[in-house]
Design an enzyme around this catalytic site. Structure first.
Site, PDB file in Angstrom:
ATOM      1  N   ARG A  93      11.511   3.536   3.201  1.00 23.84           N
ATOM      2  CA  ARG A  93      11.125   2.646   4.303  1.00 23.84           C
ATOM      3  C   ARG A  93      12.361   1.846   4.694  1.00 23.84           C
ATOM      4  NH1 ARG A  93       5.779  -0.933   4.718  1.00 23.84           N
ATOM      5  NH2 ARG A  93       5.087   1.146   5.304  1.00 23.84           N
TER       6      ARG A  93
ATOM      7  N   ARG B  76       0.812  -1.222   0.000  1.00 23.42           N
ATOM      8  CA  ARG B  76       0.000   0.000   0.000  1.00 23.42           C
ATOM      9  C   ARG B  76       0.844   1.271   0.000  1.00 23.42           C
ATOM     10  NH1 ARG B  76      -2.509  -3.977   1.642  1.00 23.42           N
ATOM     11  NH2 ARG B  76      -0.779  -4.295   3.081  1.00 23.42           N
ATOM     12  N   THR B  77       1.815   1.342   0.901  1.00 23.63           N
ATOM     13  CA  THR B  77       2.569   2.596   1.035  1.00 23.63           C
ATOM     14  C   THR B  77       3.351   2.893  -0.231  1.00 23.63           C
ATOM     15  OG1 THR B  77       2.753   2.279   3.421  1.00 23.63           O
ATOM     16  CG2 THR B  77       4.271   3.836   2.403  1.00 23.63           C
TER      17      THR B  77
ATOM     18  N   LYS C 227      25.661  -5.473  -0.411  1.00 18.50           N
ATOM     19  CA  LYS C 227      27.119  -5.521  -0.559  1.00 18.50           C
ATOM     20  C   LYS C 227      27.825  -4.806   0.585  1.00 18.50           C
ATOM     21  CE  LYS C 227      26.501  -5.257  -5.588  1.00 18.50           C
ATOM     22  NZ  LYS C 227      26.801  -4.461  -6.802  1.00 18.50           N
TER      23      LYS C 227
END
Length: 405
Positions: A202, A151-152, A181
């Site tokens: 996020r 959703r976000t 890495k």
């Protein structure tokens, strides 16, 4: 405090202050024709009055100059009286947005929230227009997601595209980017800001969004940082409550489920503390009870809160039942604790039966079994409308951060 027929003077000699009129109000002055139509912006409450409805303004014959921040200067010993007050948006069109980044709920005050919600309502009209908008044409947004999201991420990308902008996206950046890495977050941000005009991030670590904002020279929006905060979710939650319940002052809200690790409920609690006569009920299994920092913050803001183990009783009192998922990913190896917490509080038809007719059920989604599917058909089930409101809030934020008011 002076009587309604007069205003207090600024206390310090030679001080320049401003009347404590709400930022969302327009003040009409007599004897100061150049001030008509001006808006108070970022005024400091140095002198004040309880009631402006029948007051008059007389600064003398010499016109007063407006300061660059929009304050009404009041020199010591000169009476300040107001003719009348008219509600209006206190942010001028084209004015720069007050925030460089959106990182936490504490950044917002009531006036800013109201103004953002007005822009969101405008964005709703834009979204319903098949032609759409091109106000962000030529702008690029980078979505940098180190944790899974549906959703976000999609609502941010939809918001950008509906305003004419373009999107650069990376999903599961923790595994499928240079972070795998060993690249530092700071190096990643320095690289990505060379490609985009705004970053939506996020991350799995609390505080990561602030680190990104301190590094970047472009706006950063926190789309959730571990168990920390999720400010855009809180904004859309408050926007939804206002639309569904019709008010934000004087409401009772039940926060249910994972309150220890749930960043959505933490951010929502911070925003609800901006409003008057709010009461918050915490309903959670012992292993995921609300943490003390939120309780202490609410207490410091004179917000009533109460912990309860009885969801049925609390639901009967509240305007909003805000259910959350018990988040298995936050328990690590302690699956036993997850199983202990999961399924203890479920919103079902029995809960709906005790809820008030005007009350609503909300959920940040995704859900598992904490809201039964038979609740979906009840008009008080607001969670899918809540998710759609996220589009309008995020359109508003992108517009404000990139273009201003």
């Amino acid at each position: 405090m002076a009587a309604p027929s007069s205003l207090n003077m600024c206390a310090s000699s030679g001080a320049v202050g401003a009347c404590n009129v709400s930022k969302s109000q327009k003040v009409l002055m007599s004897g100061c024709p150049g001030l008509f139509g001006k808006k108070l912006v970022n005024s400091m409450p140095i002198c004040s009055s309880a009631d402006f409805t029948r007051l008059r303004c007389s600064f003398g014959a010499k016109p007063l100059k407006w300061e660059s921040n929009g304050e009404v200067p009041v020199k010591f010993g000169v009476p300040c009286h107001v003719v009348g007050v008219k509600n209006t948006n206190f942010f001028s069109v084209g004015q720069k947005f007050q925030l460089d980044d959106v990182l936490e709920a504490q950044q917002f005050d009531r006036e800013t929230l109201s103004a953002i919600f007005e822009v969101a309502r405008e964005m709703e009209r834009v979204e319903k227009n098949s032609v759409g908008s091109q106000i962000l044409k030529g702008y690029l947004m980078a979505t940098l997601f180190y944790e899974p999201s549906t959703r976000t991420r999609l609502s941010f990308e939809s918001a950008m595209k509906r305003l004419g902008g373009e999107v650069l996206t990376t999903e599961n950046a923790r595994e499928f980017s240079s972070a795998a890495k060993g690249e530092t977050l700071e190096d990643t941000i320095r690289t990505v800001e060379g490609y985009a005009d705004i970053i939506v991030m996020r991350h799995f670590e609390s505080g990561a969004a602030r680190r990104a904002a301190e590094t970047a020279g472009i706006p950063v929006i926190n789309a959730g940082d571990g168990p920390g905060q999720h400010p855009t979710q809180a904004l859309l939650d408050v926007y939804t409550i206002e639309r569904e319940v019709g008010k934000l002052d004087g409401i009772s809200v039940a926060l249910v489920g994972d309150l220890a690790y749930g960043r959505t409920v933490r951010s929502l609690a911070y925003l609800l503390a901006k409003y008057n006569d709010v009461k918050i009920y915490f309903v959670a299994p012992d292993v995921v009870r609300m943490k003390d920092d939120i309780k202490e913050y609410l207490t410091s803001k004179n917000i009533q809160w109460e912990e309860s183990a009885d969801l049925m009783e609390v639901a009967s009192k509240c305007d909003v039942v805000y259910q959350t998922r018990i988040q298995r990913e936050r328990f690590g190896e302690r699956i036993d604790l997850y199983e202990e917490a999961r399924g203890k509080y479920i919103v079902n038809r029995n809960v709906l039966n005790v809820m008030q007719k005007h009350a609503v059920v909300m959920h940040p989604l995704p859900r598992l079994d904490e809201i039964t599917v038979d609740v979906d058909q009840d008009p008080r089930a607001a969670y899918f409308r809540q998710a759609k409101n996220g589009l309008y809030i995020r359109m508003a934020l992108l517009k404000l951060l990139l273009l201003g008011w």
